[in-house]
Design a protein around this motif. Structure first.
Motif, PDB file in Angstrom:
ATOM      1  N   ASP A  54       0.831  -1.197   0.000  1.00 11.95           N
ATOM      2  CA  ASP A  54       0.000   0.000   0.000  1.00 11.95           C
ATOM      3  C   ASP A  54       0.873   1.258   0.000  1.00 11.95           C
ATOM      4  O   ASP A  54       0.587   2.220  -0.720  1.00 11.95           O
ATOM      5  CB  ASP A  54      -0.942  -0.011   1.208  1.00 11.95           C
ATOM      6  N   LYS A  55       1.964   1.243   0.788  1.00 12.40           N
ATOM      7  CA  LYS A  55       2.900   2.383   0.815  1.00 12.40           C
ATOM      8  C   LYS A  55       3.522   2.596  -0.566  1.00 12.40           C
ATOM      9  O   LYS A  55       3.701   3.733  -1.008  1.00 12.40           O
ATOM     10  CB  LYS A  55       4.013   2.152   1.846  1.00 12.40           C
ATOM     11  N   GLU A  56       3.876   1.505  -1.233  1.00  3.53           N
ATOM     12  CA  GLU A  56       4.483   1.593  -2.568  1.00  3.53           C
ATOM     13  C   GLU A  56       3.505   2.223  -3.573  1.00  3.53           C
ATOM     14  O   GLU A  56       3.883   3.074  -4.374  1.00  3.53           O
ATOM     15  CB  GLU A  56       4.886   0.203  -3.047  1.00  3.53           C
ATOM     16  N   LEU A  57       2.251   1.840  -3.499  1.00  4.65           N
ATOM     17  CA  LEU A  57       1.247   2.360  -4.438  1.00  4.65           C
ATOM     18  C   LEU A  57       0.960   3.844  -4.199  1.00  4.65           C
ATOM     19  O   LEU A  57       0.527   4.549  -5.104  1.00  4.65           O
ATOM     20  CB  LEU A  57      -0.040   1.545  -4.348  1.00  4.65           C
ATOM     21  N   ALA A  58       1.234   4.310  -2.991  1.00  3.06           N
ATOM     22  CA  ALA A  58       1.024   5.731  -2.678  1.00  3.06           C
ATOM     23  C   ALA A  58       1.972   6.627  -3.463  1.00  3.06           C
ATOM     24  O   ALA A  58       1.706   7.821  -3.640  1.00  3.06           O
ATOM     25  CB  ALA A  58       1.200   5.967  -1.179  1.00  3.06           C
ATOM     26  N   ALA A  59       3.056   6.068  -3.982  1.00  2.36           N
ATOM     27  CA  ALA A  59       4.043   6.869  -4.709  1.00  2.36           C
ATOM     28  C   ALA A  59       3.699   7.051  -6.184  1.00  2.36           C
ATOM     29  O   ALA A  59       4.341   7.849  -6.877  1.00  2.36           O
ATOM     30  CB  ALA A  59       5.419   6.208  -4.597  1.00  2.36           C
ATOM     31  N   ARG A  60       2.687   6.346  -6.678  1.00  3.49           N
ATOM     32  CA  ARG A  60       2.321   6.468  -8.098  1.00  3.49           C
ATOM     33  C   ARG A  60       1.831   7.886  -8.388  1.00  3.49           C
ATOM     34  O   ARG A  60       1.076   8.463  -7.615  1.00  3.49           O
ATOM     35  CB  ARG A  60       1.222   5.463  -8.439  1.00  3.49           C
ATOM     36  N   THR A  61       2.274   8.437  -9.522  1.00  2.00           N
ATOM     37  CA  THR A  61       1.848   9.775  -9.913  1.00  2.00           C
ATOM     38  C   THR A  61       1.258   9.758 -11.318  1.00  2.00           C
ATOM     39  O   THR A  61       1.599   8.889 -12.133  1.00  2.00           O
ATOM     40  CB  THR A  61       3.015  10.783  -9.879  1.00  2.00           C
ATOM     41  N   TYR A  62       0.411  10.711 -11.578  1.00  2.00           N
ATOM     42  CA  TYR A  62      -0.214  10.850 -12.896  1.00  2.00           C
ATOM     43  C   TYR A  62       0.774  11.491 -13.864  1.00  2.00           C
ATOM     44  O   TYR A  62       1.440  12.472 -13.529  1.00  2.00           O
ATOM     45  CB  TYR A  62      -1.481  11.712 -12.789  1.00  2.00           C
ATOM     46  N   VAL A  63       0.837  10.944 -15.056  1.00  2.00           N
ATOM     47  CA  VAL A  63       1.651  11.491 -16.124  1.00  2.00           C
ATOM     48  C   VAL A  63       0.737  11.722 -17.319  1.00  2.00           C
ATOM     49  O   VAL A  63       0.020  10.811 -17.755  1.00  2.00           O
ATOM     50  CB  VAL A  63       2.800  10.519 -16.525  1.00  2.00           C
ATOM     51  N   GLU A  64       0.748  12.940 -17.829  1.00  2.00           N
ATOM     52  CA  GLU A  64      -0.080  13.292 -18.988  1.00  2.00           C
ATOM     53  C   GLU A  64       0.268  12.399 -20.179  1.00  2.00           C
ATOM     54  O   GLU A  64       1.443  12.297 -20.539  1.00  2.00           O
ATOM     55  CB  GLU A  64       0.140  14.760 -19.344  1.00  2.00           C
ATOM     56  N   PRO A  65      -0.721  11.739 -20.789  1.00  2.00           N
ATOM     57  CA  PRO A  65      -0.429  10.895 -21.955  1.00  2.00           C
ATOM     58  C   PRO A  65       0.153  11.706 -23.106  1.00  2.00           C
ATOM     59  O   PRO A  65      -0.215  12.872 -23.309  1.00  2.00           O
ATOM     60  CB  PRO A  65      -1.792  10.316 -22.335  1.00  2.00           C
ATOM     61  N   SER A  66       1.031  11.086 -23.865  1.00  2.00           N
ATOM     62  CA  SER A  66       1.731  11.801 -24.938  1.00  2.00           C
ATOM     63  C   SER A  66       0.804  12.481 -25.942  1.00  2.00           C
ATOM     64  O   SER A  66       1.122  13.587 -26.376  1.00  2.00           O
ATOM     65  CB  SER A  66       2.710  10.869 -25.642  1.00  2.00           C
ATOM     66  N   PRO A  67      -0.333  11.899 -26.322  1.00  2.00           N
ATOM     67  CA  PRO A  67      -1.190  12.629 -27.276  1.00  2.00           C
ATOM     68  C   PRO A  67      -1.721  13.959 -26.731  1.00  2.00           C
ATOM     69  O   PRO A  67      -2.002  14.870 -27.486  1.00  2.00           O
ATOM     70  CB  PRO A  67      -2.328  11.662 -27.565  1.00  2.00           C
ATOM     71  N   LEU A  68      -1.858  14.057 -25.410  1.00  2.00           N
ATOM     72  CA  LEU A  68      -2.314  15.317 -24.815  1.00  2.00           C
ATOM     73  C   LEU A  68      -1.143  16.246 -24.569  1.00  2.00           C
ATOM     74  O   LEU A  68      -1.251  17.459 -24.774  1.00  2.00           O
ATOM     75  CB  LEU A  68      -3.059  15.060 -23.503  1.00  2.00           C
ATOM     76  N   ALA A  69      -0.026  15.704 -24.126  1.00  3.76           N
ATOM     77  CA  ALA A  69       1.161  16.521 -23.847  1.00  3.76           C
ATOM     78  C   ALA A  69       1.636  17.230 -25.120  1.00  3.76           C
ATOM     79  O   ALA A  69       2.084  18.372 -25.064  1.00  3.76           O
ATOM     80  CB  ALA A  69       2.273  15.664 -23.267  1.00  3.76           C
ATOM     81  N   ALA A  70       1.485  16.567 -26.259  1.00  6.38           N
ATOM     82  CA  ALA A  70       1.911  17.144 -27.529  1.00  6.38           C
ATOM     83  C   ALA A  70       1.034  18.323 -27.943  1.00  6.38           C
ATOM     84  O   ALA A  70       1.449  19.205 -28.683  1.00  6.38           O
ATOM     85  CB  ALA A  70       1.899  16.080 -28.638  1.00  6.38           C
ATOM     86  N   LYS A  71      -0.208  18.349 -27.448  1.00  7.26           N
ATOM     87  CA  LYS A  71      -1.176  19.408 -27.807  1.00  7.26           C
ATOM     88  C   LYS A  71      -0.944  20.679 -27.005  1.00  7.26           C
ATOM     89  O   LYS A  71      -1.407  21.729 -27.368  1.00  7.26           O
ATOM     90  CB  LYS A  71      -2.609  18.911 -27.586  1.00  7.26           C
ATOM     91  N   GLU A  72      -0.305  20.548 -25.841  1.00  9.88           N
ATOM     92  CA  GLU A  72      -0.224  21.694 -24.930  1.00  9.88           C
ATOM     93  C   GLU A  72       1.100  22.407 -25.001  1.00  9.88           C
ATOM     94  O   GLU A  72       2.037  22.104 -25.577  1.00  9.88           O
ATOM     95  CB  GLU A  72      -0.521  21.238 -23.512  1.00  9.88           C
TER      96      GLU A  72
END
Length: 173
Positions: free
Chosen positions: A155-173
């Motif tokens: 559970d502690k390990e899963l707390a470290a997961r972070t959101y990363v913008e998917p490449s198709p959206l990152a390329a638009k911004e």
């Protein structure tokens, strides 16, 4: 311009992506209520990813002059017996989404819409990752089943997961 058949299929997939987001939000809330903060975080990130998937589809539709029509989101479950049960349901769900993406690919091929076909390659690859991730989580939770310290550490390990913008959206911004 997108055909009506493809527009309808893409709108259905947008709804499915939002339903997926809603499912993962529900899992996150249930995990949080049961004291599994890391599991809650993992599903919160999934919630964000599914919303991003819908945005990718909607952006493509809008760029092609198609109307995005948001439909009501069907009810989702609200409680699971354990994190392992959540991840088992996640794998079943992601396999269903994979089938839906494959069907969408077939419609795009039938309509000879190469732009949609090309955009969907990203989704096909994403689904491989989604299924693999769910399988890894199932294996991890099975490995610590009955071990409170193991569950705590996972559970502690899963707390470290972070959101990363998917490449198709990152390329638009």
């Amino acid at each position: 311009m997108l055909s009506q058949k493809l527009t309808d299929a893409l709108n259905a997939q947008v709804n499915a992506e939002f339903w997926s987001a809603y499912l993962y939000l529900s899992m996150s809330l249930d995990a949080s209520a049961k004291g599994h903060k890391g599991v809650a975080n993992w599903f919160q990130v999934q919630f964000q990813e599914e919303q991003a998937h819908a945005r990718i589809l909607m952006n493509h539709m809008l760029a092609r002059g198609a109307a995005v029509k948001l439909a009501p989101i069907a009810e989702v479950p609200t409680s699971w017996e354990s994190p392992l049960a959540m991840f088992a349901e996640t794998l079943v769900h992601e396999r269903k989404v994979t089938s839906m993406i494959e069907n969408l690919c077939a419609v795009a091929a039938e309509e000879k819409d190469f732009a949609v076909s090309n955009m969907l390659v990203w989704f096909v690859n994403e689904q491989v990752e989604e299924e693999e991730s769910a399988q890894e989580m199932i294996a991890a939770f099975e490995a610590v089943e009955g071990n409170k310290f193991g569950l705590y550490m996972l559970d502690k390990e899963l707390a470290a997961r972070t959101y990363v913008e998917p490449s198709p959206l990152a390329a638009k911004e």
